[in-house]
Design a protein around this motif. Structure first.
Motif, PDB file in Angstrom:
ATOM      1  N   ARG A 191       0.847  -1.200   0.000  1.00  0.00           N
ATOM      2  CA  ARG A 191       0.000   0.000   0.000  1.00  0.00           C
ATOM      3  C   ARG A 191       0.874   1.238   0.000  1.00  0.00           C
ATOM      4  O   ARG A 191       0.655   2.190  -0.754  1.00  0.00           O
ATOM      5  CB  ARG A 191      -0.896  -0.052   1.237  1.00  0.00           C
ATOM      6  CG  ARG A 191      -1.804   1.123   1.465  1.00  0.00           C
ATOM      7  CD  ARG A 191      -1.178   2.260   2.283  1.00  0.00           C
ATOM      8  NE  ARG A 191      -0.345   1.833   3.381  1.00  0.00           N
ATOM      9  CZ  ARG A 191      -0.762   1.762   4.644  1.00  0.00           C
ATOM     10  NH1 ARG A 191      -1.994   2.081   4.950  1.00  0.00           N
ATOM     11  NH2 ARG A 191       0.060   1.378   5.587  1.00  0.00           N
ATOM     12  N   THR A 192       1.885   1.253   0.863  1.00  0.00           N
ATOM     13  CA  THR A 192       2.775   2.408   0.932  1.00  0.00           C
ATOM     14  C   THR A 192       3.487   2.634  -0.394  1.00  0.00           C
ATOM     15  O   THR A 192       3.601   3.777  -0.858  1.00  0.00           O
ATOM     16  CB  THR A 192       3.812   2.194   2.052  1.00  0.00           C
ATOM     17  OG1 THR A 192       3.117   1.926   3.265  1.00  0.00           O
ATOM     18  CG2 THR A 192       4.705   3.398   2.213  1.00  0.00           C
ATOM     19  N   GLN A 195       1.179   4.152  -2.867  1.00  0.00           N
ATOM     20  CA  GLN A 195       0.892   5.548  -2.540  1.00  0.00           C
ATOM     21  C   GLN A 195       1.847   6.492  -3.251  1.00  0.00           C
ATOM     22  O   GLN A 195       1.497   7.633  -3.572  1.00  0.00           O
ATOM     23  CB  GLN A 195       1.011   5.790  -1.023  1.00  0.00           C
ATOM     24  CG  GLN A 195      -0.094   5.169  -0.203  1.00  0.00           C
ATOM     25  CD  GLN A 195      -1.429   5.827  -0.455  1.00  0.00           C
ATOM     26  OE1 GLN A 195      -1.562   7.028  -0.335  1.00  0.00           O
ATOM     27  NE2 GLN A 195      -2.403   5.027  -0.841  1.00  0.00           N
ATOM     28  N   LYS A 198       0.309   7.339  -6.502  1.00  0.00           N
ATOM     29  CA  LYS A 198      -1.148   7.350  -6.353  1.00  0.00           C
ATOM     30  C   LYS A 198      -1.877   8.047  -7.486  1.00  0.00           C
ATOM     31  O   LYS A 198      -3.051   7.820  -7.688  1.00  0.00           O
ATOM     32  CB  LYS A 198      -1.566   7.921  -5.006  1.00  0.00           C
ATOM     33  CG  LYS A 198      -1.250   9.367  -4.781  1.00  0.00           C
ATOM     34  CD  LYS A 198      -1.904   9.782  -3.456  1.00  0.00           C
ATOM     35  CE  LYS A 198      -1.088  10.877  -2.808  1.00  0.00           C
ATOM     36  NZ  LYS A 198      -1.438  11.081  -1.419  1.00  0.00           N
TER      37      LYS A 198
ATOM     38  N   SER B  42      -9.812   5.312   6.771  1.00  0.00           N
ATOM     39  CA  SER B  42      -8.912   5.686   5.689  1.00  0.00           C
ATOM     40  C   SER B  42      -7.868   4.593   5.455  1.00  0.00           C
ATOM     41  O   SER B  42      -7.591   4.201   4.315  1.00  0.00           O
ATOM     42  CB  SER B  42      -8.259   7.020   6.060  1.00  0.00           C
ATOM     43  OG  SER B  42      -7.145   7.248   5.276  1.00  0.00           O
ATOM     44  N   GLU B  43      -7.311   4.120   6.529  1.00  0.00           N
ATOM     45  CA  GLU B  43      -6.314   3.054   6.416  1.00  0.00           C
ATOM     46  C   GLU B  43      -6.933   1.792   5.832  1.00  0.00           C
ATOM     47  O   GLU B  43      -6.363   1.140   4.959  1.00  0.00           O
ATOM     48  CB  GLU B  43      -5.745   2.770   7.801  1.00  0.00           C
ATOM     49  CG  GLU B  43      -4.648   1.734   7.793  1.00  0.00           C
ATOM     50  CD  GLU B  43      -3.382   2.242   8.463  1.00  0.00           C
ATOM     51  OE1 GLU B  43      -3.520   2.934   9.492  1.00  0.00           O
ATOM     52  OE2 GLU B  43      -2.294   1.960   7.953  1.00  0.00           O
ATOM     53  N   GLU B  46      -7.380   2.090   2.106  1.00  0.00           N
ATOM     54  CA  GLU B  46      -6.151   1.920   1.334  1.00  0.00           C
ATOM     55  C   GLU B  46      -5.760   0.450   1.233  1.00  0.00           C
ATOM     56  O   GLU B  46      -5.362  -0.027   0.172  1.00  0.00           O
ATOM     57  CB  GLU B  46      -5.015   2.711   1.982  1.00  0.00           C
ATOM     58  CG  GLU B  46      -5.177   4.218   1.831  1.00  0.00           C
ATOM     59  CD  GLU B  46      -4.183   4.970   2.712  1.00  0.00           C
ATOM     60  OE1 GLU B  46      -3.395   4.308   3.428  1.00  0.00           O
ATOM     61  OE2 GLU B  46      -4.216   6.209   2.699  1.00  0.00           O
ATOM     62  N   GLN B  49      -8.063  -1.294  -1.154  1.00  0.00           N
ATOM     63  CA  GLN B  49      -7.753  -1.006  -2.550  1.00  0.00           C
ATOM     64  C   GLN B  49      -6.523  -1.790  -3.007  1.00  0.00           C
ATOM     65  O   GLN B  49      -6.483  -2.305  -4.125  1.00  0.00           O
ATOM     66  CB  GLN B  49      -7.503   0.482  -2.749  1.00  0.00           C
ATOM     67  CG  GLN B  49      -7.238   0.830  -4.201  1.00  0.00           C
ATOM     68  CD  GLN B  49      -7.054   2.310  -4.396  1.00  0.00           C
ATOM     69  OE1 GLN B  49      -6.358   2.958  -3.624  1.00  0.00           O
ATOM     70  NE2 GLN B  49      -7.654   2.853  -5.438  1.00  0.00           N
ATOM     71  N   THR B  50      -5.551  -1.892  -2.135  1.00  0.00           N
ATOM     72  CA  THR B  50      -4.351  -2.657  -2.469  1.00  0.00           C
ATOM     73  C   THR B  50      -4.702  -4.097  -2.799  1.00  0.00           C
ATOM     74  O   THR B  50      -4.261  -4.649  -3.807  1.00  0.00           O
ATOM     75  CB  THR B  50      -3.356  -2.616  -1.292  1.00  0.00           C
ATOM     76  OG1 THR B  50      -3.063  -1.256  -0.971  1.00  0.00           O
ATOM     77  CG2 THR B  50      -2.075  -3.350  -1.636  1.00  0.00           C
TER      78      THR B  50
END
Lengths: 214, 253
Positions: A191-192, A195, A198, B42-43, B46, B49-50
Protein backbone atom coordinates in the motif's frame (compact mmCIF):
# COMPACT_ATOMS: atom_id res chain seq x y z
CA UNK A 1 -9.71 -27.27 -17.24
CA UNK A 2 -12.19 -28.60 -14.71
CA UNK A 3 -11.25 -28.87 -11.15
CA UNK A 4 -9.98 -32.32 -10.41
CA UNK A 5 -12.25 -34.32 -8.17
CA UNK A 6 -10.48 -35.22 -5.02
CA UNK A 7 -10.59 -38.97 -5.49
CA UNK A 8 -9.53 -38.65 -9.08
CA UNK A 9 -6.60 -36.59 -7.94
CA UNK A 10 -5.70 -39.14 -5.29
CA UNK A 11 -5.58 -41.87 -7.92
CA UNK A 12 -3.30 -39.83 -10.11
CA UNK A 13 -1.03 -39.12 -7.17
CA UNK A 14 -0.91 -42.80 -6.25
CA UNK A 15 0.01 -43.75 -9.80
CA UNK A 16 2.65 -41.04 -9.87
CA UNK A 17 4.12 -42.41 -6.69
CA UNK A 18 4.64 -45.66 -8.57
CA UNK A 19 6.54 -43.87 -11.28
CA UNK A 20 3.70 -43.28 -13.75
CA UNK A 21 4.80 -40.19 -15.65
CA UNK A 22 1.56 -40.00 -17.61
CA UNK A 23 -0.44 -39.72 -14.42
CA UNK A 24 1.86 -37.05 -13.08
CA UNK A 25 1.58 -35.16 -16.35
CA UNK A 26 -2.16 -34.96 -15.87
CA UNK A 27 -1.50 -33.35 -12.52
CA UNK A 28 0.94 -30.97 -14.15
CA UNK A 29 -1.62 -29.94 -16.74
CA UNK A 30 -4.02 -29.14 -14.00
CA UNK A 31 -1.66 -27.23 -11.76
CA UNK A 32 0.69 -25.56 -14.18
CA UNK A 33 -1.30 -22.32 -14.47
CA UNK A 34 -1.19 -21.65 -10.76
CA UNK A 35 2.39 -22.82 -10.46
CA UNK A 36 3.60 -20.64 -13.31
CA UNK A 37 1.50 -17.72 -12.12
CA UNK A 38 2.91 -17.95 -8.62
CA UNK A 39 6.50 -18.25 -9.77
CA UNK A 40 6.11 -15.42 -12.25
CA UNK A 41 4.67 -13.07 -9.65
CA UNK A 42 7.49 -13.94 -7.31
CA UNK A 43 10.23 -13.35 -9.85
CA UNK A 44 8.87 -10.90 -12.40
CA UNK A 45 10.46 -12.51 -15.42
CA UNK A 46 8.57 -14.74 -17.86
CA UNK A 47 11.50 -16.77 -19.07
CA UNK A 48 13.05 -17.36 -15.71
CA UNK A 49 9.65 -18.27 -14.34
CA UNK A 50 9.27 -20.89 -17.07
CA UNK A 51 12.61 -22.46 -16.19
CA UNK A 52 11.89 -22.49 -12.48
CA UNK A 53 8.42 -23.89 -13.06
CA UNK A 54 9.83 -26.75 -15.09
CA UNK A 55 12.38 -27.47 -12.39
CA UNK A 56 9.66 -27.34 -9.79
CA UNK A 57 7.65 -30.02 -11.53
CA UNK A 58 10.69 -32.19 -11.98
CA UNK A 59 11.54 -31.83 -8.30
CA UNK A 60 7.94 -32.56 -7.42
CA UNK A 61 7.99 -35.78 -9.41
CA UNK A 62 11.19 -36.84 -7.72
CA UNK A 63 9.73 -36.13 -4.33
CA UNK A 64 6.22 -37.40 -4.99
CA UNK A 65 6.59 -40.25 -2.54
CA UNK A 66 7.05 -37.80 0.29
CA UNK A 67 3.59 -36.37 -0.25
CA UNK A 68 1.26 -37.58 2.47
CA UNK A 69 -2.38 -37.68 1.58
CA UNK A 70 -4.60 -35.44 3.65
CA UNK A 71 -2.56 -32.34 3.08
CA UNK A 72 -3.44 -30.04 0.23
CA UNK A 73 -1.65 -31.25 -2.87
CA UNK A 74 -1.82 -27.78 -4.30
CA UNK A 75 -0.06 -26.39 -1.24
CA UNK A 76 2.53 -29.15 -1.48
CA UNK A 77 3.29 -28.31 -5.11
CA UNK A 78 3.39 -24.60 -4.44
CA UNK A 79 5.77 -25.14 -1.57
CA UNK A 80 8.24 -26.65 -4.00
CA UNK A 81 7.64 -23.95 -6.58
CA UNK A 82 7.87 -21.04 -4.17
CA UNK A 83 10.98 -22.46 -2.52
CA UNK A 84 12.74 -22.78 -5.86
CA UNK A 85 11.61 -19.32 -6.87
CA UNK A 86 12.85 -17.80 -3.62
CA UNK A 87 16.15 -19.63 -3.95
CA UNK A 88 16.52 -18.27 -7.45
CA UNK A 89 15.71 -14.78 -6.29
CA UNK A 90 18.34 -14.93 -3.60
CA UNK A 91 20.95 -16.13 -6.05
CA UNK A 92 20.09 -13.38 -8.47
CA UNK A 93 20.45 -10.82 -5.72
CA UNK A 94 24.07 -11.81 -5.43
CA UNK A 95 24.60 -11.20 -9.13
CA UNK A 96 22.55 -8.11 -9.83
CA UNK A 97 23.25 -7.94 -13.55
CA UNK A 98 20.63 -10.59 -14.16
CA UNK A 99 17.89 -8.64 -12.46
CA UNK A 100 18.12 -5.89 -15.04
CA UNK A 101 16.25 -8.22 -17.40
CA UNK A 102 13.16 -7.29 -15.50
CA UNK A 103 13.33 -3.75 -16.78
CA UNK A 104 13.91 -4.41 -20.42
CA UNK A 105 11.16 -3.76 -22.97
CA UNK A 106 8.99 -1.89 -20.53
CA UNK A 107 7.64 1.61 -20.61
CA UNK A 108 9.18 4.13 -18.33
CA UNK A 109 7.23 4.55 -15.14
CA UNK A 110 6.90 8.27 -15.66
CA UNK A 111 4.60 8.23 -18.63
CA UNK A 112 1.52 9.10 -16.61
CA UNK A 113 -1.73 8.90 -18.40
CA UNK A 114 -4.95 10.29 -17.10
CA UNK A 115 -6.69 8.31 -14.45
CA UNK A 116 -9.41 7.21 -16.77
CA UNK A 117 -7.08 5.53 -19.15
CA UNK A 118 -5.19 3.69 -16.49
CA UNK A 119 -7.95 1.66 -15.01
CA UNK A 120 -11.52 1.05 -15.85
CA UNK A 121 -14.10 -0.06 -13.43
CA UNK A 122 -16.96 -2.37 -14.13
CA UNK A 123 -20.51 -1.15 -14.41
CA UNK A 124 -21.09 -1.08 -10.68
CA UNK A 125 -17.88 0.68 -9.90
CA UNK A 126 -16.87 -2.42 -8.05
CA UNK A 127 -13.16 -2.44 -7.29
CA UNK A 128 -12.89 -6.12 -8.09
CA UNK A 129 -13.74 -5.38 -11.67
CA UNK A 130 -10.83 -3.18 -12.34
CA UNK A 131 -9.18 -3.83 -15.61
CA UNK A 132 -5.67 -2.80 -15.02
CA UNK A 133 -3.58 -1.23 -17.68
CA UNK A 134 -0.20 -2.60 -18.51
CA UNK A 135 1.44 0.28 -16.75
CA UNK A 136 -0.40 -0.23 -13.52
CA UNK A 137 0.25 -3.95 -13.65
CA UNK A 138 3.93 -3.26 -13.95
CA UNK A 139 3.91 -0.92 -11.03
CA UNK A 140 2.15 -3.46 -8.85
CA UNK A 141 4.62 -6.11 -9.95
CA UNK A 142 7.49 -3.85 -9.04
CA UNK A 143 5.89 -3.16 -5.72
CA UNK A 144 5.69 -6.89 -5.12
CA UNK A 145 9.37 -7.26 -5.88
CA UNK A 146 10.17 -4.63 -3.29
CA UNK A 147 8.64 -6.78 -0.59
CA UNK A 148 10.77 -9.10 1.50
CA UNK A 149 10.52 -12.60 0.08
CA UNK A 150 8.32 -14.03 2.79
CA UNK A 151 5.79 -11.23 2.63
CA UNK A 152 5.84 -11.40 -1.13
CA UNK A 153 5.14 -15.13 -1.06
CA UNK A 154 2.13 -14.86 1.23
CA UNK A 155 0.71 -11.96 -0.75
CA UNK A 156 1.06 -13.85 -4.01
CA UNK A 157 -0.45 -17.02 -2.58
CA UNK A 158 -3.27 -15.27 -0.74
CA UNK A 159 -4.30 -12.21 -2.71
CA UNK A 160 -3.31 -13.30 -6.19
CA UNK A 161 -3.71 -17.06 -6.21
CA UNK A 162 -6.47 -17.28 -3.65
CA UNK A 163 -5.13 -19.90 -1.29
CA UNK A 164 -6.59 -20.16 2.19
CA UNK A 165 -4.52 -19.27 5.22
CA UNK A 166 -4.25 -22.97 6.08
CA UNK A 167 -2.90 -23.84 2.67
CA UNK A 168 -0.47 -20.98 2.82
CA UNK A 169 0.74 -22.17 6.21
CA UNK A 170 1.34 -25.60 4.68
CA UNK A 171 3.06 -24.18 1.64
CA UNK A 172 5.38 -22.08 3.75
CA UNK A 173 5.75 -24.62 6.51
CA UNK A 174 4.81 -22.14 9.15
CA UNK A 175 1.98 -21.24 11.52
CA UNK A 176 -1.29 -19.47 10.87
CA UNK A 177 -0.20 -16.63 13.11
CA UNK A 178 2.92 -16.08 11.06
CA UNK A 179 0.90 -16.17 7.86
CA UNK A 180 -1.52 -13.56 9.20
CA UNK A 181 1.17 -11.22 10.29
CA UNK A 182 3.13 -11.54 7.05
CA UNK A 183 0.02 -10.90 5.01
CA UNK A 184 -0.89 -7.79 6.93
CA UNK A 185 2.61 -6.41 6.79
CA UNK A 186 2.96 -7.23 3.11
CA UNK A 187 -0.28 -5.51 2.27
CA UNK A 188 0.66 -2.45 4.29
CA UNK A 189 4.03 -2.24 2.64
CA UNK A 190 2.61 -2.62 -0.83
CA UNK A 191 0.00 0.00 0.00
CA UNK A 192 2.78 2.41 0.93
CA UNK A 193 4.64 1.68 -2.30
CA UNK A 194 1.54 2.28 -4.39
CA UNK A 195 0.89 5.55 -2.54
CA UNK A 196 4.03 6.84 -4.14
CA UNK A 197 2.30 6.39 -7.48
CA UNK A 198 -1.15 7.35 -6.35
CA UNK A 199 -1.80 9.47 -9.40
CA UNK A 200 -1.99 6.20 -11.24
CA UNK A 201 -4.50 4.54 -8.99
CA UNK A 202 -8.11 4.29 -10.15
CA UNK A 203 -10.20 7.25 -9.25
CA UNK A 204 -13.48 5.45 -8.99
CA UNK A 205 -12.87 3.86 -5.70
CA UNK A 206 -15.53 4.11 -3.09
CA UNK A 207 -15.29 3.30 0.54
CA UNK A 208 -18.07 1.09 1.79
CA UNK A 209 -17.99 -0.27 5.29
CA UNK A 210 -20.61 -2.85 4.70
CA UNK A 211 -18.89 -4.28 1.73
CA UNK A 212 -18.08 -7.99 1.74
CA UNK A 213 -14.92 -8.62 0.10
CA UNK A 214 -14.29 -12.31 0.01
CA UNK B 1 -11.72 -4.62 26.48
CA UNK B 2 -12.90 -1.72 24.42
CA UNK B 3 -11.67 -1.41 20.90
CA UNK B 4 -12.94 2.11 20.69
CA UNK B 5 -10.14 3.62 22.70
CA UNK B 6 -7.43 2.63 20.34
CA UNK B 7 -7.12 2.27 16.64
CA UNK B 8 -7.17 -1.03 14.87
CA UNK B 9 -3.83 -2.55 14.04
CA UNK B 10 -2.79 -3.34 10.52
CA UNK B 11 -3.31 -6.98 11.29
CA UNK B 12 -6.83 -6.40 12.53
CA UNK B 13 -7.69 -4.31 9.50
CA UNK B 14 -6.19 -6.98 7.29
CA UNK B 15 -8.36 -9.59 8.96
CA UNK B 16 -11.44 -7.66 7.90
CA UNK B 17 -10.45 -8.14 4.30
CA UNK B 18 -10.45 -11.93 4.51
CA UNK B 19 -13.21 -14.25 5.42
CA UNK B 20 -11.26 -16.20 7.93
CA UNK B 21 -13.29 -18.35 10.32
CA UNK B 22 -10.85 -17.89 13.15
CA UNK B 23 -11.67 -14.19 13.34
CA UNK B 24 -15.46 -14.38 13.13
CA UNK B 25 -15.94 -13.24 16.69
CA UNK B 26 -13.68 -10.27 16.42
CA UNK B 27 -14.85 -9.06 13.04
CA UNK B 28 -18.02 -7.57 14.50
CA UNK B 29 -15.98 -5.58 16.99
CA UNK B 30 -13.62 -4.30 14.34
CA UNK B 31 -16.46 -3.21 12.08
CA UNK B 32 -18.11 -1.40 14.91
CA UNK B 33 -14.94 0.55 15.52
CA UNK B 34 -14.62 1.40 11.88
CA UNK B 35 -18.01 3.01 11.86
CA UNK B 36 -16.81 5.82 14.03
CA UNK B 37 -13.08 6.10 13.45
CA UNK B 38 -12.00 8.05 10.42
CA UNK B 39 -8.27 7.36 10.51
CA UNK B 40 -9.04 3.65 10.61
CA UNK B 41 -11.53 4.02 7.81
CA UNK B 42 -8.91 5.69 5.69
CA UNK B 43 -6.31 3.05 6.42
CA UNK B 44 -8.80 0.30 5.79
CA UNK B 45 -9.75 1.84 2.47
CA UNK B 46 -6.15 1.92 1.33
CA UNK B 47 -5.54 -1.69 2.30
CA UNK B 48 -8.72 -2.72 0.65
CA UNK B 49 -7.75 -1.01 -2.55
CA UNK B 50 -4.35 -2.66 -2.47
CA UNK B 51 -5.90 -6.09 -2.17
CA UNK B 52 -8.39 -5.29 -4.93
CA UNK B 53 -5.61 -4.30 -7.25
CA UNK B 54 -3.73 -7.49 -6.48
CA UNK B 55 -6.80 -9.57 -7.16
CA UNK B 56 -7.27 -7.79 -10.45
CA UNK B 57 -3.84 -8.76 -11.75
CA UNK B 58 -4.27 -11.04 -14.75
CA UNK B 59 -2.93 -14.57 -14.77
CA UNK B 60 0.09 -14.62 -17.10
CA UNK B 61 -0.38 -16.78 -20.18
CA UNK B 62 1.39 -20.12 -20.08
CA UNK B 63 4.39 -19.89 -22.39
CA UNK B 64 4.29 -23.64 -23.00
CA UNK B 65 3.25 -26.89 -21.40
CA UNK B 66 5.42 -28.14 -18.56
CA UNK B 67 4.56 -31.81 -18.88
CA UNK B 68 7.43 -34.22 -18.63
CA UNK B 69 8.43 -36.33 -21.63
CA UNK B 70 6.68 -39.69 -21.73
CA UNK B 71 9.96 -41.55 -21.38
CA UNK B 72 11.03 -39.46 -18.41
CA UNK B 73 12.25 -41.78 -15.75
CA UNK B 74 14.14 -41.51 -12.55
CA UNK B 75 16.89 -43.82 -11.41
CA UNK B 76 15.72 -45.77 -8.36
CA UNK B 77 17.97 -43.80 -6.09
CA UNK B 78 16.53 -40.51 -7.36
CA UNK B 79 13.10 -41.18 -5.95
CA UNK B 80 13.02 -39.71 -2.49
CA UNK B 81 11.48 -41.67 0.29
CA UNK B 82 12.04 -39.38 3.18
CA UNK B 83 10.12 -36.23 4.02
CA UNK B 84 12.56 -33.76 3.16
CA UNK B 85 14.42 -30.61 3.07
CA UNK B 86 16.21 -32.27 0.21
CA UNK B 87 13.62 -30.83 -2.12
CA UNK B 88 15.44 -27.58 -1.80
CA UNK B 89 18.72 -29.36 -2.25
CA UNK B 90 17.68 -30.78 -5.60
CA UNK B 91 18.92 -27.55 -6.87
CA UNK B 92 21.95 -28.52 -8.86
CA UNK B 93 19.55 -28.41 -11.76
CA UNK B 94 18.12 -24.92 -11.37
CA UNK B 95 21.51 -23.52 -10.56
CA UNK B 96 23.06 -25.18 -13.54
CA UNK B 97 20.09 -24.28 -15.72
CA UNK B 98 21.01 -20.65 -16.03
CA UNK B 99 24.57 -21.56 -16.87
CA UNK B 100 23.81 -24.66 -18.79
CA UNK B 101 23.00 -22.88 -21.99
CA UNK B 102 26.36 -21.28 -22.15
CA UNK B 103 28.70 -23.82 -20.57
CA UNK B 104 27.11 -27.19 -20.89
CA UNK B 105 30.04 -29.21 -19.70
CA UNK B 106 31.26 -27.06 -16.87
CA UNK B 107 29.37 -28.74 -14.05
CA UNK B 108 30.43 -32.13 -15.39
CA UNK B 109 34.05 -31.17 -15.77
CA UNK B 110 34.16 -29.67 -12.36
CA UNK B 111 32.63 -32.72 -10.78
CA UNK B 112 35.28 -34.89 -12.41
CA UNK B 113 37.99 -32.55 -11.24
CA UNK B 114 36.77 -32.65 -7.66
CA UNK B 115 36.56 -36.42 -7.83
CA UNK B 116 40.13 -36.63 -9.11
CA UNK B 117 41.38 -34.34 -6.39
CA UNK B 118 39.63 -36.47 -3.82
CA UNK B 119 41.42 -39.55 -5.11
CA UNK B 120 44.76 -37.77 -5.13
CA UNK B 121 44.19 -36.55 -1.58
CA UNK B 122 43.39 -40.00 -0.34
CA UNK B 123 46.52 -41.39 -2.05
CA UNK B 124 48.61 -38.70 -0.39
CA UNK B 125 47.10 -39.52 2.95
CA UNK B 126 47.74 -43.23 2.44
CA UNK B 127 51.37 -42.68 1.50
CA UNK B 128 51.73 -40.44 4.50
CA UNK B 129 50.22 -43.12 6.69
CA UNK B 130 52.72 -45.71 5.52
CA UNK B 131 55.62 -43.33 5.90
CA UNK B 132 54.67 -42.35 9.38
CA UNK B 133 54.12 -45.95 10.38
CA UNK B 134 57.49 -46.83 8.97
CA UNK B 135 59.09 -44.02 10.88
CA UNK B 136 57.25 -44.92 14.01
CA UNK B 137 58.17 -48.58 13.86
CA UNK B 138 61.82 -48.00 13.14
CA UNK B 139 61.85 -45.40 15.85
CA UNK B 140 60.46 -47.87 18.33
CA UNK B 141 62.85 -50.54 17.17
CA UNK B 142 65.81 -48.27 17.55
CA UNK B 143 64.71 -47.27 21.00
CA UNK B 144 64.72 -50.93 22.03
CA UNK B 145 67.91 -51.89 20.28
CA UNK B 146 69.80 -48.73 20.47
CA UNK B 147 69.15 -47.16 23.81
CA UNK B 148 72.70 -48.23 23.92
CA UNK B 149 73.26 -46.78 20.51
CA UNK B 150 72.60 -43.24 21.63
CA UNK B 151 74.65 -43.56 24.74
CA UNK B 152 77.34 -45.23 22.74
CA UNK B 153 77.51 -42.47 20.23
CA UNK B 154 77.75 -39.84 22.93
CA UNK B 155 80.41 -41.68 24.86
CA UNK B 156 82.28 -42.32 21.68
CA UNK B 157 83.09 -38.67 21.80
CA UNK B 158 85.23 -39.33 24.73
CA UNK B 159 87.31 -41.63 22.76
CA UNK B 160 86.27 -44.98 24.16
CA UNK B 161 85.53 -47.44 21.49
CA UNK B 162 84.08 -50.03 23.82
CA UNK B 163 80.39 -49.19 23.61
CA UNK B 164 80.62 -48.18 20.06
CA UNK B 165 81.59 -51.70 19.32
CA UNK B 166 78.20 -52.88 20.56
CA UNK B 167 76.41 -51.38 17.64
CA UNK B 168 78.65 -50.94 14.77
CA UNK B 169 81.89 -52.73 14.91
CA UNK B 170 82.42 -51.57 11.36
CA UNK B 171 81.97 -47.96 12.32
CA UNK B 172 84.65 -48.05 14.90
CA UNK B 173 86.84 -49.93 12.52
CA UNK B 174 86.23 -47.44 9.79
CA UNK B 175 86.76 -44.34 11.84
CA UNK B 176 89.45 -43.68 14.31
CA UNK B 177 87.66 -42.27 17.30
CA UNK B 178 88.16 -38.59 17.55
CA UNK B 179 86.56 -36.11 19.88
CA UNK B 180 84.11 -33.79 18.27
CA UNK B 181 83.24 -35.26 14.92
CA UNK B 182 82.30 -38.68 16.04
CA UNK B 183 78.58 -38.42 16.28
CA UNK B 184 77.89 -37.19 12.81
CA UNK B 185 80.67 -39.37 11.49
CA UNK B 186 79.27 -42.46 13.06
CA UNK B 187 75.74 -41.90 11.89
CA UNK B 188 76.80 -41.07 8.38
CA UNK B 189 79.14 -43.94 8.20
CA UNK B 190 76.68 -46.34 9.64
CA UNK B 191 74.28 -45.38 6.90
CA UNK B 192 76.75 -46.13 4.23
CA UNK B 193 77.70 -49.36 5.86
CA UNK B 194 74.45 -51.26 5.51
CA UNK B 195 75.61 -53.66 2.86
CA UNK B 196 78.30 -54.84 5.27
CA UNK B 197 76.28 -54.71 8.44
CA UNK B 198 74.68 -58.07 8.40
CA UNK B 199 74.31 -58.23 12.16
CA UNK B 200 72.63 -54.94 12.54
CA UNK B 201 68.96 -55.00 11.61
CA UNK B 202 68.44 -51.37 12.43
CA UNK B 203 70.97 -50.24 9.95
CA UNK B 204 70.39 -52.84 7.30
CA UNK B 205 67.93 -50.97 5.15
CA UNK B 206 67.35 -50.17 1.50
CA UNK B 207 69.52 -47.67 -0.35
CA UNK B 208 69.72 -44.10 1.02
CA UNK B 209 66.54 -42.05 0.93
CA UNK B 210 66.36 -38.44 -0.20
CA UNK B 211 65.50 -35.51 2.00
CA UNK B 212 62.12 -34.07 1.27
CA UNK B 213 60.94 -30.74 2.63
CA UNK B 214 63.53 -30.67 5.39
CA UNK B 215 62.46 -34.15 6.47
CA UNK B 216 65.34 -36.55 6.25
CA UNK B 217 63.77 -39.80 5.22
CA UNK B 218 66.81 -41.66 6.36
CA UNK B 219 65.86 -41.10 9.94
CA UNK B 220 62.80 -42.57 11.52
CA UNK B 221 61.90 -39.16 12.90
CA UNK B 222 62.04 -37.68 9.45
CA UNK B 223 59.86 -40.35 7.96
CA UNK B 224 57.39 -40.07 10.78
CA UNK B 225 57.23 -36.31 10.51
CA UNK B 226 56.76 -36.27 6.76
CA UNK B 227 54.27 -39.07 7.04
CA UNK B 228 52.16 -37.14 9.50
CA UNK B 229 52.33 -34.07 7.30
CA UNK B 230 51.11 -36.01 4.30
CA UNK B 231 48.29 -37.60 6.27
CA UNK B 232 47.15 -34.18 7.42
CA UNK B 233 47.37 -32.66 3.96
CA UNK B 234 45.66 -35.63 2.39
CA UNK B 235 42.77 -35.61 4.84
CA UNK B 236 42.28 -31.89 4.48
CA UNK B 237 42.26 -32.17 0.73
CA UNK B 238 39.84 -35.05 0.83
CA UNK B 239 37.31 -33.30 3.02
CA UNK B 240 37.76 -30.03 1.16
CA UNK B 241 36.91 -31.51 -2.19
CA UNK B 242 34.09 -33.48 -0.71
CA UNK B 243 32.48 -30.39 0.76
CA UNK B 244 32.70 -28.37 -2.38
CA UNK B 245 30.48 -30.75 -4.30
CA UNK B 246 27.95 -30.75 -1.50
CA UNK B 247 27.81 -27.01 -1.06
CA UNK B 248 27.09 -26.66 -4.71
CA UNK B 249 23.77 -28.22 -4.12
CA UNK B 250 23.22 -26.72 -0.78
CA UNK B 251 20.57 -24.11 -0.61
CA UNK B 252 18.43 -22.73 2.02
CA UNK B 253 15.18 -20.94 2.47
Amino acid sequence: MDKLARDEEEKLIARSQHGDVGAFNQLIEHYQPIMYGTVYRLLGDYDVAADVTQDAFISAFKAIRTYRGGASFRAWLLRIGSNLACDHWRRVQRHPTTSLEIFTNEDTPHAFGTLDTLALTGPEGNPEEYMLTQELQEIIQRGLEELPLEQRTVIVLCDIEGLSYEEIAQAMQTTLGTVRSRISRGRARLRTYLQQHKELLPRNYRLTNSHNDG
Amino acid sequence: MSQFDQHLTIEQLSTLLDDQPYAAAQVGTYRAHLQTCEPCQSEFAELRQTVSLLRALPQPALPRSFVLPADFSLAPDELENEPTQTIASDIPRPIALAHRRRHPSNPERRRTLWATMRIVSSLVATIGLFLSLSGLLSGIASIHLGGTATSASSTANNGTGKNGALITPEATKATPVTSSHNQPAISTQSNTIPPRASSNPVKSSPPPWPTILLFDLNTSGGRFGLGILLVVLGSMGFSLFKQRTRSRSHTHN
